[in-house]
Write a protein that holds these residues in place. Structure first.
Motif, mmCIF file in Angstrom:
data_model
loop_
_atom_site.group_PDB
_atom_site.id
_atom_site.type_symbol
_atom_site.label_atom_id
_atom_site.label_comp_id
_atom_site.label_asym_id
_atom_site.label_seq_id
_atom_site.Cartn_x
_atom_site.Cartn_y
_atom_site.Cartn_z
ATOM 1 N N UNK A 306 3.255 16.726 6.405
ATOM 2 C CA UNK A 306 4.549 17.364 6.222
ATOM 3 C C UNK A 306 5.429 16.537 5.292
ATOM 4 N N UNK A 307 6.102 17.214 4.386
ATOM 5 C CA UNK A 307 7.011 16.520 3.474
ATOM 6 C C UNK A 307 8.150 15.908 4.281
ATOM 7 N N UNK A 308 8.322 14.592 4.247
ATOM 8 C CA UNK A 308 9.375 13.973 5.063
ATOM 9 C C UNK A 308 10.775 14.327 4.589
ATOM 10 N N UNK A 309 10.908 14.814 3.347
ATOM 11 C CA UNK A 309 12.230 15.117 2.811
ATOM 12 C C UNK A 309 12.777 16.452 3.297
ATOM 13 N N UNK A 310 11.886 17.396 3.670
ATOM 14 C CA UNK A 310 12.389 18.733 3.996
ATOM 15 C C UNK A 310 11.863 19.301 5.309
ATOM 16 N N UNK A 332 9.260 21.609 17.628
ATOM 17 C CA UNK A 332 8.236 20.865 16.891
ATOM 18 C C UNK A 332 8.619 20.907 15.414
ATOM 19 N N UNK A 333 7.916 20.129 14.611
ATOM 20 C CA UNK A 333 8.223 20.055 13.184
ATOM 21 C C UNK A 333 7.518 21.177 12.430
ATOM 22 N N UNK A 334 8.218 21.743 11.427
ATOM 23 C CA UNK A 334 7.692 22.832 10.616
ATOM 24 C C UNK A 334 7.871 22.512 9.134
ATOM 25 N N UNK A 335 6.998 23.043 8.253
ATOM 26 C CA UNK A 335 7.192 22.874 6.804
ATOM 27 C C UNK A 335 8.337 23.747 6.301
ATOM 28 N N UNK A 336 9.020 23.284 5.261
ATOM 29 C CA UNK A 336 10.119 24.053 4.661
ATOM 30 C C UNK A 336 9.852 24.272 3.178
ATOM 31 N N UNK A 342 7.291 20.428 -4.326
ATOM 32 C CA UNK A 342 7.058 21.602 -5.167
ATOM 33 C C UNK A 342 7.026 22.889 -4.337
ATOM 34 N N UNK A 343 7.876 22.932 -3.321
ATOM 35 C CA UNK A 343 8.052 24.144 -2.538
ATOM 36 C C UNK A 343 6.987 24.418 -1.499
ATOM 37 N N UNK A 344 6.039 23.516 -1.318
ATOM 38 C CA UNK A 344 4.942 23.778 -0.380
ATOM 39 C C UNK A 344 5.265 23.360 1.052
ATOM 40 N N UNK A 345 6.182 22.408 1.223
ATOM 41 C CA UNK A 345 6.457 21.864 2.544
ATOM 42 C C UNK A 345 5.556 20.708 2.927
ATOM 43 N N UNK A 401 1.543 19.914 10.544
ATOM 44 C CA UNK A 401 2.008 21.133 11.201
ATOM 45 C C UNK A 401 0.893 21.771 12.016
ATOM 46 N N UNK A 402 1.281 22.577 12.995
ATOM 47 C CA UNK A 402 0.300 23.292 13.798
ATOM 48 C C UNK A 402 -0.513 24.249 12.939
ATOM 49 N N UNK A 403 0.156 24.891 11.954
ATOM 50 C CA UNK A 403 -0.554 25.846 11.099
ATOM 51 C C UNK A 403 -1.684 25.177 10.330
#
Length: 449
Positions: A306-310, A332-336, A342-345, A401-403
């Motif tokens: 996971x990107x720590x910035x977002x 829980x933590x999710x990607x943004x 580059x927008x992937x999370x 992430x879980x996904x």
């Protein structure tokens, strides 16, 4: 064939216009195919892609990069550029440009400022032309230290104990692209010394490592893994790395080497660590050899970090809550997605593992040709943390992430059996900082003495 690309990051401005159809314009240093292929490789290097896929469609040619294990479209190209681009790549790899009915394989070495890149080329005839895949191997990358492989403290302790055994065979298993070779080279980095003779047998040599003797197989002239390994045994080795066990002959030689005073490290394609045994038996390796020579197995997958910035916290879906054994109200933590990723999370990848140390009971099960499920239960009873547990721990810690874990590790709600420890609630210390400091969640079994 070696190619020098100069600066790898020159962008090619849009789709080129067709400039004649003859071989001279197609293969000219200034031709559109040359510029486009150079641009494609340069962009793949900049994006840290592991593979380039060139795929012919009915009315276009699609180019995709595999970045952090996921294919992403780079560009759709005009259909009339298809033959010239494929021909250009074939010329670079010294393949037959006139043969379009049979698959072909080749290699290219390309030079960029400050780095050397090996590319494995594979062409395959498909419905609308030839599909080409280029695998990128950066030989200038430094070997990662063992501490940077994302082992949990429990698994790292078990793995470190295995690689310091005086003899025996240690297998690292997983699908293509799961980081098996990286793990083995990190082990060699720990083991190399002035008093140890380390020899490798690889296809190809993926890292240039000081202080070890690296050899490469060449099957086109009959230099197979088995033949190379026999020669290595006459070189007075202490530690042997076999890039991959592909057949029974190579496996038997590796096991006999492990039984005669050598530490042998190798890789194998299997779904998990315990079923490596059934895979070897299916190959035709006698159970007594496996039982006598095998000291341990490591299974691994790579999941996206996971990107720590977002990254953000939010409630889990019902499926995610069931997997983690938490309430649907527990965050829980999710990607943004942001500019840094580059927008992937996601940014980069981390490893999830399971490590099995072979004991006397496990050896008896091998001799009795036990099933994969029996071997898995025995491994868990001796302290193996299943790969799904390692992945769930890293989900709770906000590392992935879980996904992405579901995509790579194939966790199912009904995948737990009575021999598996329950995942439990997240321990207070399961944060990225605590994991880096060596914390072990209370829900995970501790290493056996």
């Amino acid at each position: 064939m070696s190619q020098n690309f100069g600066s790898p990051f020159n962008q090619f401005p849009g789709a080129p216009s067709q400039q004649g159809g003859g071989a001279d314009s197609r293969l000219s240093p200034q031709g559109p195919a040359v510029q486009l292929v150079n641009s494609m490789i340069g962009d793949a290097v900049r994006a840290s892609a592991s593979d380039i896929h060139i795929e012919p469609r009915k009315d276009k040619m699609e180019v995709r990069f595999r970045i952090d294990g996921v294919l992403q479209t780079w560009r759709d190209l005009q259909k009339d550029l298809q033959d010239t681009i494929v021909a250009r790549i074939k010329v670079m790899a010294d393949l037959d440009i006139n043969e379009k009915r049979l698959p072909q394989d080749g290699r290219i070495t390309v030079s960029f400022p400050g780095k050397s890149l090996d590319m494995r080329i594979s062409s395959l005839p498909v419905l609308y032309g030839e599909k080409v895949v280029m695998r990128l191997l950066d030989r200038s990358m430094s070997v990662r230290p063992l501490e940077a492989l994302d082992f949990s403290p429990h698994n790292k302790a078990a793995f470190d104990e295995l690689i310091h055994q005086p003899l025996g065979l240690l297998l690292v298993t997983g699908p293509t692209g799961s980081g098996k070779t990286t793990t083995l080279y990190s082990a060699l980095n720990v083991l190399r010394s002035k008093t140890t003779n380390i020899v490798t047998c690889e296809d190809p040599v993926e890292y240039d490592m000081e202080g070890i003797n690296q050899s490469q197989v060449f099957e086109r002239i009959g230099l197979t893994f088995a033949r190379q390994l026999r020669a290595i045994l006459r070189q007075d080795p202490d530690v042997i790395l076999v890039g991959e066990i592909r057949d029974a002959e190579t496996a038997e030689i590796a096991f006999r080497a492990a039984m005669t005073g050598h530490l042998v490290l190798s890789t194998l394609h299997s779904n998990d660590a315990p079923t490596s045994v059934t895979r070897l038996i299916d190959m035709g390796v006698p159970p007594f050899l496996i039982s006598s020579g095998l000291i341990g197995m490591v299974a691994q997958r790579l999941v996206r970090r996971l990107c720590p910035a977002c990254r953000r916290q939010g409630p889990p879906t019902p499926r995610q809550a069931a997997l983690l054994s938490i309430s649907t109200t527990d965050p829980i933590w999710h990607p943004v997605g942001c500019q840094k990723c580059e927008g992937t999370g996601y940014k980069g990848r981390i490893g999830v593992h399971e490590v099995v140390s072979v004991d006397e009971r496990f050896q008896r099960l091998i001799m009795d040709r036990a099933t994969g499920s029996e071997l898995r239960r025995a491994a868990q009873q001796t302290g193996m943390v299943p790969i799904r547990e390692d992945a769930l721990m890293k989900i709770r810690a906000g590392l992935t992430s879980a996904e992405d874990v579901i995509r790579q590790v194939y966790i199912r709600v009904d995948d737990y059996d009575t021999a598996s420890p329950a995942p439990g609630a997240p321990a207070a210390e399961t944060t990225p900082e605590a994991l880096a400091a060596g914390a072990v969640p209370a829900a995970l079994p501790q290493p056996q003495a």
